[in-house]
Scaffold this motif. Structure first.
Motif, mmCIF file in Angstrom:
data_model
loop_
_atom_site.group_PDB
_atom_site.id
_atom_site.type_symbol
_atom_site.label_atom_id
_atom_site.label_comp_id
_atom_site.label_asym_id
_atom_site.label_seq_id
_atom_site.Cartn_x
_atom_site.Cartn_y
_atom_site.Cartn_z
ATOM 1 N N GLN A 25 -3.898 7.908 -0.176
ATOM 2 C CA GLN A 25 -2.993 6.880 -0.693
ATOM 3 C C GLN A 25 -2.135 7.444 -1.816
ATOM 4 O OE1 GLN A 25 -5.002 3.262 -1.658
ATOM 5 N NE2 GLN A 25 -3.124 2.146 -2.038
ATOM 6 N N ALA A 26 -2.712 8.283 -2.662
ATOM 7 C CA ALA A 26 -1.954 8.883 -3.761
ATOM 8 C C ALA A 26 -0.808 9.738 -3.237
ATOM 9 C CB ALA A 26 -2.878 9.726 -4.642
ATOM 10 N N ILE A 27 -1.057 10.480 -2.179
ATOM 11 C CA ILE A 27 -0.001 11.319 -1.597
ATOM 12 C C ILE A 27 1.138 10.444 -1.090
ATOM 13 C CG2 ILE A 27 0.528 12.885 0.312
ATOM 14 C CD1 ILE A 27 -2.391 13.947 -0.037
ATOM 15 N N LEU A 28 0.810 9.400 -0.360
ATOM 16 C CA LEU A 28 1.846 8.518 0.170
ATOM 17 C C LEU A 28 2.573 7.769 -0.938
ATOM 18 C CD1 LEU A 28 2.944 7.947 2.932
ATOM 19 C CD2 LEU A 28 1.480 5.980 3.071
ATOM 20 N N LEU A 29 1.854 7.372 -1.975
ATOM 21 C CA LEU A 29 2.490 6.680 -3.103
ATOM 22 C C LEU A 29 3.488 7.579 -3.816
ATOM 23 C CD1 LEU A 29 -0.571 4.766 -4.574
ATOM 24 C CD2 LEU A 29 1.415 3.759 -3.435
ATOM 25 N N SER A 30 3.190 8.864 -3.909
ATOM 26 C CA SER A 30 4.136 9.771 -4.562
ATOM 27 C C SER A 30 5.418 9.906 -3.735
ATOM 28 C CB SER A 30 3.497 11.135 -4.806
ATOM 29 O OG SER A 30 3.175 11.762 -3.583
ATOM 30 N N PHE A 31 5.293 9.909 -2.415
ATOM 31 C CA PHE A 31 6.495 9.942 -1.574
ATOM 32 C C PHE A 31 7.311 8.663 -1.708
ATOM 33 C CE2 PHE A 31 4.143 13.113 1.218
ATOM 34 C CZ PHE A 31 4.850 14.190 0.717
ATOM 35 N N PHE A 32 6.623 7.547 -1.795
ATOM 36 C CA PHE A 32 7.341 6.280 -1.953
ATOM 37 C C PHE A 32 7.993 6.176 -3.321
ATOM 38 C CE2 PHE A 32 5.718 4.650 1.995
ATOM 39 C CZ PHE A 32 6.739 3.802 2.389
ATOM 40 N N ALA A 33 7.430 6.813 -4.331
ATOM 41 C CA ALA A 33 8.073 6.840 -5.650
ATOM 42 C C ALA A 33 9.402 7.585 -5.557
ATOM 43 C CB ALA A 33 7.159 7.501 -6.675
ATOM 44 N N LEU A 34 9.404 8.681 -4.838
ATOM 45 C CA LEU A 34 10.649 9.432 -4.649
ATOM 46 C C LEU A 34 11.661 8.630 -3.832
ATOM 47 C CD1 LEU A 34 9.143 12.950 -3.899
ATOM 48 C CD2 LEU A 34 10.399 12.251 -5.955
ATOM 49 N N ALA A 35 11.179 7.937 -2.808
ATOM 50 C CA ALA A 35 12.077 7.131 -1.979
ATOM 51 C C ALA A 35 12.660 5.972 -2.777
ATOM 52 C CB ALA A 35 11.333 6.603 -0.762
ATOM 53 N N ALA A 36 11.843 5.325 -3.602
ATOM 54 C CA ALA A 36 12.328 4.209 -4.424
ATOM 55 C C ALA A 36 13.387 4.695 -5.405
ATOM 56 C CB ALA A 36 11.169 3.568 -5.181
ATOM 57 N N LEU A 60 -2.968 7.131 -10.858
ATOM 58 C CA LEU A 60 -4.094 6.198 -10.967
ATOM 59 C C LEU A 60 -4.988 6.280 -9.728
ATOM 60 C CD1 LEU A 60 -5.455 3.957 -12.655
ATOM 61 C CD2 LEU A 60 -4.044 2.318 -11.395
ATOM 62 N N ALA A 61 -4.387 6.440 -8.565
ATOM 63 C CA ALA A 61 -5.172 6.587 -7.341
ATOM 64 C C ALA A 61 -6.000 7.874 -7.388
ATOM 65 C CB ALA A 61 -4.268 6.576 -6.117
ATOM 66 N N LEU A 62 -5.418 8.951 -7.886
ATOM 67 C CA LEU A 62 -6.167 10.204 -8.022
ATOM 68 C C LEU A 62 -7.295 10.081 -9.041
ATOM 69 C CD1 LEU A 62 -3.302 12.855 -7.872
ATOM 70 C CD2 LEU A 62 -5.021 12.361 -6.125
ATOM 71 N N VAL A 63 -7.018 9.397 -10.149
ATOM 72 C CA VAL A 63 -8.056 9.173 -11.157
ATOM 73 C C VAL A 63 -9.187 8.336 -10.556
ATOM 74 C CG1 VAL A 63 -8.541 7.994 -13.345
ATOM 75 C CG2 VAL A 63 -6.547 9.486 -13.147
ATOM 76 N N GLY A 64 -8.822 7.317 -9.797
ATOM 77 C CA GLY A 64 -9.830 6.497 -9.134
ATOM 78 C C GLY A 64 -10.688 7.312 -8.178
ATOM 79 N N ALA A 65 -10.058 8.232 -7.455
ATOM 80 C CA ALA A 65 -10.821 9.092 -6.551
ATOM 81 C C ALA A 65 -11.785 9.972 -7.337
ATOM 82 C CB ALA A 65 -9.872 9.956 -5.724
ATOM 83 N N GLY A 66 -11.327 10.477 -8.474
ATOM 84 C CA GLY A 66 -12.196 11.308 -9.300
ATOM 85 C C GLY A 66 -13.328 10.537 -9.953
ATOM 86 N N LEU A 67 -13.089 9.274 -10.243
ATOM 87 C CA LEU A 67 -14.109 8.439 -10.892
ATOM 88 C C LEU A 67 -15.035 7.744 -9.901
ATOM 89 C CD1 LEU A 67 -12.004 6.649 -13.657
ATOM 90 C CD2 LEU A 67 -13.756 8.401 -13.987
ATOM 91 N N MET A 68 -14.865 8.005 -8.629
ATOM 92 C CA MET A 68 -15.608 7.243 -7.620
ATOM 93 C C MET A 68 -17.121 7.383 -7.757
ATOM 94 S SD MET A 68 -14.917 4.954 -5.545
ATOM 95 C CE MET A 68 -13.168 5.079 -5.524
ATOM 96 N N ARG A 69 -17.607 8.453 -8.361
ATOM 97 C CA ARG A 69 -19.051 8.592 -8.563
ATOM 98 C C ARG A 69 -19.561 7.704 -9.689
ATOM 99 N NH1 ARG A 69 -20.553 14.991 -8.124
ATOM 100 N NH2 ARG A 69 -19.890 15.228 -5.975
#
Length: 131
Positions: A25-36, A60-69
């Motif tokens: 999701q973080a990867i796709l969100l970064s592309f959508f940030a560029l598109a926006a 935030l999505a990447l941080v969430g992935a890192g905090l998942m534990r």
């Protein structure tokens, strides 16, 4: 069916599956940030704010992935899902992203919980059989 968790530690398989979903999701969100940003510039507006908001959501999505534990990881993941829906108000195509990734989030959460239960039950049976 039991309630979906919003806070707390998840099983090994569940947190791994959810972390993978958030990274995607973080990867796709970064592309959508560029598109926006590009759409805003094409409309004659400043797209810098949209770029930073989208990049922030991606981080935030990447941080969430890192905090998942940790216990707060799943809470951050839910927050990312909600903010992805909210971002659809700015870029309507984000509603499509929100549908796909929220469905993926729910699917992986439910199936991960089931798999963790099966693993725990199997380990308990093995422990009981070895005694």
């Amino acid at each position: 069916m039991r309630r979906l968790p919003v806070y707390g530690r998840q099983g090994k398989l569940t947190f791994r599956l959810l972390a993978v979903a958030l990274v995607g999701q973080a990867i796709l969100l970064s592309f959508f940030a560029l598109a926006a940003r590009g759409v805003a510039i094409a409309d004659g507006r400043d797209g810098g704010r949209l770029l930073w908001l989208g990049a922030g959501l991606s981080v935030l999505a990447l941080v969430g992935a890192g905090l998942m534990r940790s216990p707060v990881g799943i809470t951050v993941g839910w927050l990312v899902q909600v903010l992805t829906w909210v971002s659809g108000l700015v870029v309507p195509a984000m509603f499509g992203v929100a549908v796909v990734f929220t469905a993926l989030w729910l699917l992986l959460l439910v199936q991960g919980l089931k798999a963790d239960e099966l693993v725990a039950r199997h380990e308990a049976e093995l422990a009981a059989a070895s005694d």
